[in-house]
Write a protein that holds these residues in place. Sequence first.
Motif, PDB file in Angstrom:
ATOM      1  N   LEU A 294       0.822  -1.201   0.000  1.00 32.77           N
ATOM      2  CA  LEU A 294       0.000   0.000   0.000  1.00 32.77           C
ATOM      3  C   LEU A 294       0.863   1.261   0.000  1.00 32.77           C
ATOM      4  O   LEU A 294       0.556   2.240  -0.690  1.00 32.77           O
ATOM      5  N   ILE A 295       1.945   1.239   0.753  1.00 32.06           N
ATOM      6  CA  ILE A 295       2.847   2.390   0.812  1.00 32.06           C
ATOM      7  C   ILE A 295       3.456   2.653  -0.568  1.00 32.06           C
ATOM      8  O   ILE A 295       3.480   3.795  -1.050  1.00 32.06           O
ATOM      9  N   LEU A 296       3.926   1.597  -1.219  1.00 30.78           N
ATOM     10  CA  LEU A 296       4.558   1.775  -2.522  1.00 30.78           C
ATOM     11  C   LEU A 296       3.541   2.180  -3.576  1.00 30.78           C
ATOM     12  O   LEU A 296       3.842   2.989  -4.457  1.00 30.78           O
ATOM     13  N   ALA A 297       2.339   1.612  -3.505  1.00 28.40           N
ATOM     14  CA  ALA A 297       1.300   1.998  -4.465  1.00 28.40           C
ATOM     15  C   ALA A 297       0.951   3.473  -4.297  1.00 28.40           C
ATOM     16  O   ALA A 297       0.752   4.193  -5.283  1.00 28.40           O
ATOM     17  N   TYR A 298       0.899   3.944  -3.063  1.00 24.89           N
ATOM     18  CA  TYR A 298       0.629   5.363  -2.828  1.00 24.89           C
ATOM     19  C   TYR A 298       1.765   6.214  -3.391  1.00 24.89           C
ATOM     20  O   TYR A 298       1.532   7.234  -4.065  1.00 24.89           O
ATOM     21  N   GLY A 299       3.012   5.803  -3.139  1.00 28.71           N
ATOM     22  CA  GLY A 299       4.157   6.561  -3.636  1.00 28.71           C
ATOM     23  C   GLY A 299       4.214   6.617  -5.145  1.00 28.71           C
ATOM     24  O   GLY A 299       4.764   7.568  -5.714  1.00 28.71           O
ATOM     25  N   ARG A 300       3.629   5.610  -5.821  1.00 32.58           N
ATOM     26  CA  ARG A 300       3.589   5.624  -7.283  1.00 32.58           C
ATOM     27  C   ARG A 300       2.374   6.376  -7.812  1.00 32.58           C
ATOM     28  O   ARG A 300       2.123   6.396  -9.022  1.00 32.58           O
ATOM     29  N   GLY A 301       1.605   6.980  -6.928  1.00 36.42           N
ATOM     30  CA  GLY A 301       0.448   7.752  -7.347  1.00 36.42           C
ATOM     31  C   GLY A 301      -0.731   6.915  -7.758  1.00 36.42           C
ATOM     32  O   GLY A 301      -1.624   7.383  -8.473  1.00 36.42           O
ATOM     33  N   GLU A 302      -0.792   5.646  -7.314  1.00 34.83           N
ATOM     34  CA  GLU A 302      -1.802   4.709  -7.786  1.00 34.83           C
ATOM     35  C   GLU A 302      -2.865   4.408  -6.734  1.00 34.83           C
ATOM     36  O   GLU A 302      -3.665   3.495  -6.925  1.00 34.83           O
ATOM     37  N   PHE A 303      -2.875   5.147  -5.651  1.00 38.73           N
ATOM     38  CA  PHE A 303      -3.759   4.818  -4.539  1.00 38.73           C
ATOM     39  C   PHE A 303      -4.522   6.078  -4.129  1.00 38.73           C
ATOM     40  O   PHE A 303      -4.114   6.810  -3.237  1.00 38.73           O
ATOM     41  N   PRO A 304      -5.650   6.378  -4.778  1.00 42.43           N
ATOM     42  CA  PRO A 304      -6.323   7.663  -4.565  1.00 42.43           C
ATOM     43  C   PRO A 304      -7.024   7.801  -3.218  1.00 42.43           C
ATOM     44  O   PRO A 304      -7.269   8.915  -2.767  1.00 42.43           O
ATOM     45  N   ASP A 305      -7.380   6.691  -2.578  1.00 42.41           N
ATOM     46  CA  ASP A 305      -8.079   6.748  -1.289  1.00 42.41           C
ATOM     47  C   ASP A 305      -8.060   5.353  -0.687  1.00 42.41           C
ATOM     48  O   ASP A 305      -7.725   4.376  -1.363  1.00 42.41           O
ATOM     49  N   PHE A 306      -8.436   5.274   0.586  1.00 44.56           N
ATOM     50  CA  PHE A 306      -8.486   3.969   1.240  1.00 44.56           C
ATOM     51  C   PHE A 306      -9.700   3.946   2.168  1.00 44.56           C
ATOM     52  O   PHE A 306      -9.958   4.931   2.883  1.00 44.56           O
ATOM     53  N   PRO A 307     -10.450   2.829   2.145  1.00 48.11           N
ATOM     54  CA  PRO A 307     -11.693   2.778   2.932  1.00 48.11           C
ATOM     55  C   PRO A 307     -11.437   2.514   4.406  1.00 48.11           C
ATOM     56  O   PRO A 307     -11.835   1.479   4.962  1.00 48.11           O
ATOM     57  N   ALA A 308     -10.742   3.440   5.072  1.00 48.61           N
ATOM     58  CA  ALA A 308     -10.431   3.273   6.493  1.00 48.61           C
ATOM     59  C   ALA A 308     -10.915   4.482   7.273  1.00 48.61           C
ATOM     60  O   ALA A 308     -11.033   5.587   6.738  1.00 48.61           O
ATOM     61  N   SER A 309     -11.159   4.270   8.550  1.00 50.74           N
ATOM     62  CA  SER A 309     -11.532   5.382   9.435  1.00 50.74           C
ATOM     63  C   SER A 309     -10.260   6.125   9.830  1.00 50.74           C
ATOM     64  O   SER A 309      -9.315   5.500  10.328  1.00 50.74           O
ATOM     65  N   PRO A 310     -10.196   7.419   9.625  1.00 48.52           N
ATOM     66  CA  PRO A 310      -8.950   8.142   9.896  1.00 48.52           C
ATOM     67  C   PRO A 310      -8.536   8.119  11.360  1.00 48.52           C
ATOM     68  O   PRO A 310      -7.357   8.257  11.672  1.00 48.52           O
ATOM     69  N   ASP A 311      -9.504   7.933  12.274  1.00 46.75           N
ATOM     70  CA  ASP A 311      -9.158   7.922  13.690  1.00 46.75           C
ATOM     71  C   ASP A 311      -9.022   6.513  14.254  1.00 46.75           C
ATOM     72  O   ASP A 311      -8.913   6.327  15.475  1.00 46.75           O
ATOM     73  N   ALA A 312      -9.007   5.495  13.395  1.00 50.32           N
ATOM     74  CA  ALA A 312      -8.791   4.120  13.845  1.00 50.32           C
ATOM     75  C   ALA A 312      -7.307   3.905  14.102  1.00 50.32           C
ATOM     76  O   ALA A 312      -6.444   4.509  13.464  1.00 50.32           O
ATOM     77  N   THR A 313      -7.001   3.020  15.036  1.00 51.89           N
ATOM     78  CA  THR A 313      -5.614   2.701  15.357  1.00 51.89           C
ATOM     79  C   THR A 313      -5.089   1.634  14.413  1.00 51.89           C
ATOM     80  O   THR A 313      -5.737   0.611  14.194  1.00 51.89           O
ATOM     81  N   ILE A 314      -3.927   1.888  13.842  1.00 49.06           N
ATOM     82  CA  ILE A 314      -3.258   0.863  13.060  1.00 49.06           C
ATOM     83  C   ILE A 314      -2.062   0.391  13.865  1.00 49.06           C
ATOM     84  O   ILE A 314      -1.201   1.186  14.250  1.00 49.06           O
ATOM     85  N   ASP A 315      -2.022  -0.883  14.168  1.00 47.95           N
ATOM     86  CA  ASP A 315      -1.044  -1.417  15.124  1.00 47.95           C
ATOM     87  C   ASP A 315       0.141  -2.030  14.394  1.00 47.95           C
ATOM     88  O   ASP A 315       0.045  -3.114  13.814  1.00 47.95           O
ATOM     89  N   ILE A 316       1.275  -1.333  14.413  1.00 49.18           N
ATOM     90  CA  ILE A 316       2.501  -1.759  13.745  1.00 49.18           C
ATOM     91  C   ILE A 316       3.584  -1.963  14.805  1.00 49.18           C
ATOM     92  O   ILE A 316       3.700  -1.168  15.744  1.00 49.18           O
ATOM     93  N   ILE A 317       4.390  -3.003  14.641  1.00 48.97           N
ATOM     94  CA  ILE A 317       5.472  -3.266  15.586  1.00 48.97           C
ATOM     95  C   ILE A 317       6.723  -3.705  14.813  1.00 48.97           C
ATOM     96  O   ILE A 317       6.637  -4.550  13.909  1.00 48.97           O
ATOM     97  N   PRO A 318       7.900  -3.131  15.092  1.00 53.57           N
ATOM     98  CA  PRO A 318       9.129  -3.546  14.401  1.00 53.57           C
ATOM     99  C   PRO A 318       9.498  -4.990  14.719  1.00 53.57           C
ATOM    100  O   PRO A 318       9.271  -5.480  15.826  1.00 53.57           O
ATOM    101  N   VAL A 319      10.095  -5.672  13.758  1.00 50.04           N
ATOM    102  CA  VAL A 319      10.363  -7.097  13.894  1.00 50.04           C
ATOM    103  C   VAL A 319      11.338  -7.396  15.020  1.00 50.04           C
ATOM    104  O   VAL A 319      11.221  -8.439  15.687  1.00 50.04           O
TER     105      VAL A 319
END
Length: 784
Positions: A294-319
């Motif tokens: 998703l990050i790369l698709a956005y950087g290539r200008g190919e991702f105009p929007d995403f069906p997510a709630s802007p105030d939802a928590t996205i839980d990421i953790i480094p390996v």
Amino acid sequence: MGLRERLAGRRVYMTGVTGFVGEALLERLLSDFPDTRVVALVRPRGGQDGASRLRRQLRKPAFKALREKVGEGAVEKLAARVEVVDGDLASMPDLPADVDLVIHCAGEVSFDPPIDEGFTTNIGGVQELLRAARAGGGSPHIVHVSTAYVAGLRSGHIAEGRLAHDVDWATEKAAAGRARQAAEDASRLPEHSARFLEEAQAEHLRAGAQSVSRDAEDRRREWVRDRLVRSGAERAQVLGWTDCYTFTKALAERCLEDSHGDLPLTIVRPSIIESALARPYPGWIEGFKMAEPLILAYGRGEFPDFPASPDATIDIIPVDLVVNAIIAAAAQTPPADEPAYYTVCSGFRNPLLFRELFENVHEYFQEHPLPKRGRGPIAVPEWPFAGARAAEAKLRNGERVAAVAGRVLEHVPRSEKVRRWAQEFDRFESRVGFLRRYADIYRAYTKAELVYVDDATKALYDGLDAADQADFNFDPACYDWYHYLQEVHFPAVTAILRRPRDPAGPKRTGVNLPANPDALAVFDLDGTLVTSTVIESYLWLRLADEAPAGRARELAGLAAVLPRYLRAERTDRGHLIRSVYARYKGADPEELARIIDEVAGDILLRRVKPAAIRRVRAHRQAGHRTVLLTGSVDFLVRPLAPLFDEVVASKLTVGADGLLTGKLASSPLVGDARAAFLDHYAGRVGADLSSSWAYGDSQSDIPMLRAVGNPVAVNPDLALFRLAKANGWAVEEWPSTAGEPRAVVPSRQERSLFHAARTAAAALTGSGSGAGVGAGVGRDGGAR
């Protein structure tokens, strides 16, 4: 005692060491636990046994610092510290009796596997692990790496501990196994078989019956897979999980809880695992995980929007934080009757909102845009967060555009420009398909507005001494998101797209033609070696020596039957050849030979593409046996015989009156017949098809190209072009010679007939204007 002391002298059995988490964990154990013995289950693959695969892994970037520390002979020294056991989750050797600890990192990590494969790997794998552990006679501590998303479709705070559900894992596993057979049986029903055959005929009829059958069976297998993928997704969501992955991981936990008996059990649940914060080095990542596409698709200008709630928590953790937590959990053995649960996450104590993630991504790509070759930096869009309905509408609009463009391309005559359009269209269609897949996969995740609580994991961290807290940190509050995302993660995942490229494109170094007397080099004629068609070749002979009135009559008769030829070409190329060659009935073979010697032979030779001549000669210099394999009649291709070791062409019979009958002496070699011929021919002359070459330009050449180890698509039609790209075959453009000679000289009155013939023949052959019947007309209406 510290973690190193607690694990010293212990024998650790690992699964999944070639995966993302397993590789990072192995690097940490080899780097920081010199007194811990490692046993690794590694599946043999690609002709390599497990030990060879491990040595190859130890040469990867994750182990670079460790190799430098060990010094000369590092790979062999490190490999000696790991006992490799060949096997996989389906068939695991019994564990050694002295194994103290099992860390189970292996499993199916695809979000949407076929339901039977998901259950076999994730649940069957833990069953096999427990069996092997008990069979070995020991009582190891089992550490199972799961996922935080086993919580399923819930909202609010999700505590650590046993999942609250009453789904019977054994019943679901048995049903998943039956789903495969049910799908296989359904795929063979007459209505489905008829549809697979009809679709295959629509695309591959010109290549022959065997190609049609092959494609129809491929469609059946793909239908079975799609049905099983849908079965997994739908069953998961019916029972309250996002997808088959989280569903089977949750039931794997329940299987362990029900079956571990007297073996101590720890379950570690990481959230979305991304690149390393610090170990083995900042930004280390292997492959694309959940967020990278998703990050790369956005950087290539190919991702105009995403069906997510802007105030939802996205839980990421480094390996590396996940690895550190696994090691700490492994060193803390729980009572056998009280499994331990640890959620390794960031959302509770260092939350990242989806809106904040977008703001970081947007800011990063504005300051560090991706380059678009020859067009400057790529601009990235602002996301309106318009909601799922608006995002779905945009996606459906893109799918409609792709469908219409695909239908248009199917009817455009072939040319290099059309192939470039096809590449652009295929990329567009791929992007739309990518967005559809990820929208479908992530839709359920974006609806689950939850926060994972990590109280037990924090207590585990707080229980470490200060030195271990520094060396094996897994506190998610230890970093800020700007630093991790913009200075560590984004640069790492975009690095491959920023590698400098030669502005002129890749250098053409020619084709590699190793000397090999057992190799064949097989060439098609029309469209490959020369810019001609079956119909145009006929016109060379019939019109070259005719008076204007005779030419007009022949063209008028040909124009009348071209629609019938068009239908024949789309259904049976052999029938087309028979139909065209029937027009030779009554011709004098001696007169045709004279025309070839005086006119048509010279035209043919001068219309052979220069690149084709160079390639034939290169093959002969390499000692390859050169073969011209064509549906053209033998007397027409006689001038090309000196170029080849063997010419295989159609033959016409001669009647008692000495004139041609218009009938072939044997069936023409087209489609599947070419592959069968090559197989027999190679056996007769002692050739090796796996090291041989074949050159063709159209869909009907596909069986011939499949038969050799080095297929080359030359100026291909769209069907062959796409197949070649999909299979990694060579695709080459062999241009015609400017001002090449033409066969006929039309009068003013004949030009309309030529124009009609050109249009129909272009549709018939799928060729561009330079290769149709009208190629016999010069710009000034005269001969060339």
